[in-house]
Enzyme design. Structure first.
Site, mmCIF file in Angstrom:
data_model
loop_
_atom_site.group_PDB
_atom_site.id
_atom_site.type_symbol
_atom_site.label_atom_id
_atom_site.label_comp_id
_atom_site.label_asym_id
_atom_site.label_seq_id
_atom_site.Cartn_x
_atom_site.Cartn_y
_atom_site.Cartn_z
ATOM 1 N N ASP A 120 3.446 -3.677 -4.797
ATOM 2 C CA ASP A 120 2.269 -4.095 -4.039
ATOM 3 C C ASP A 120 2.030 -3.202 -2.822
ATOM 4 O OD1 ASP A 120 2.288 -6.232 -5.795
ATOM 5 O OD2 ASP A 120 2.110 -7.768 -4.238
ATOM 6 N N HIS A 168 7.565 -3.410 -3.297
ATOM 7 C CA HIS A 168 6.474 -2.869 -2.478
ATOM 8 C C HIS A 168 6.588 -1.352 -2.374
ATOM 9 C CE1 HIS A 168 6.786 -7.094 -1.338
ATOM 10 N NE2 HIS A 168 5.493 -7.019 -1.045
HETATM 11 ZN ZN LIG Z 1 0.565 -7.432 -0.263
#
Ligand SMILES: [Zn+2]
Length: 230
Positions: free
Chosen positions: A47, A192
């Site tokens: 993400d 991430h």
């Molecule tokens: Zn996010």
């Protein structure tokens, strides 16, 4: 009677908060949180990118191992580094929409939610990647209209079954250990490659953990899959 009404109000307010904050709650529409099927598959998802340092390193690691993953792209980062979005798509990874601004959607109006989702979609298209058919809300937070609006934009809402707090920068070894220990058949793992608030935020620990994650999960019999389009 008044007490009963008050209790009912408390219960429904509690249900509303639970529905919004529990990322996989069915209350606000269906969220996919696992892969279907009996195979020993795991989906690695990244993400908040693209990020100028971590995303190329992650793409290199995935490419070297022949692993397909999923990137939930943040629109305002895509506008800064569109070539990385295009590269991820070209190299066979699934591209999902993470909206544009990364503000929590919990208390946002339908108009705001629709605009954030459509701005994210447009940024991905501008970068040269296919129009996304999957969406993940910032922080997984939804309200009653987030998933229906994403659906109306042709995007299925995706959650996750395993988060390892890689954003807290606990060290590459800790990140790898948490992923390997927590992964089950069908897991969707949240990682991430970017920082939702700092465009150049440091996500190199996640990149450094990735070769170990791939090797150790393969040793345990797992294969890797990108999320399927809707
Ligand atoms: Zn996010």
């Amino acid at each position: 009677m008044i007490g009963a009404i008050a209790s009912a109000a408390v219960v429904s307010a509690g249900a509303l908060v639970w529905g919004a904050l529990e990322r996989n709650s069915p209350l606000f529409g269906r969220v996919q949180r696992r892969l279907d099927g009996d195979e020993n598959l795991v989906a690695l998802t990244f993400d908040d990118g693209p990020n100028p340092d971590a995303t190329p390193a992650i793409l290199d690691a995935l490419g070297a191992e022949g692993v397909a993953a999923t990137f939930f792209i943040l629109g305002r980062h895509a506008d800064r580094w569109p070539a990385l979005v295009e590269r991820a798509a070209r190299e066979g990874h699934a591209i999902g929409n993470h909206g544009y601004h990364h503000r929590k959607l919990l208390w946002r109006s339908p108009r705001y939610v629709r605009e954030d989702i459509s701005l994210g979609t447009a940024a991905i298209a501008r970068a040269g990647a296919p129009r996304p058919t999957i969406f993940r809300a910032p922080h997984g937070q939804r309200n009653p209209w987030v998933t229906p609006i994403a659906h109306s934009e042709g995007q299925r809402t995706i959650g996750w079954s395993l988060g390892v707090w890689d954003t807290a920068l606990p060290g590459a070894d800790v990140i790898a250990n948490r992923v390997v220990r927590g992964t089950r058949r069908g897991s969707i793992v949240l990682l991430h490659d970017g920082d939702g608030y700092d465009p150049a935020g440091d996500r190199m620990q996640t990149a450094q953990a990735l070769p170990t994650i791939i090797r150790r999960l393969r040793d345990r019999g797992f294969s890797f899959a990108a999320l399927q389009p809707s």
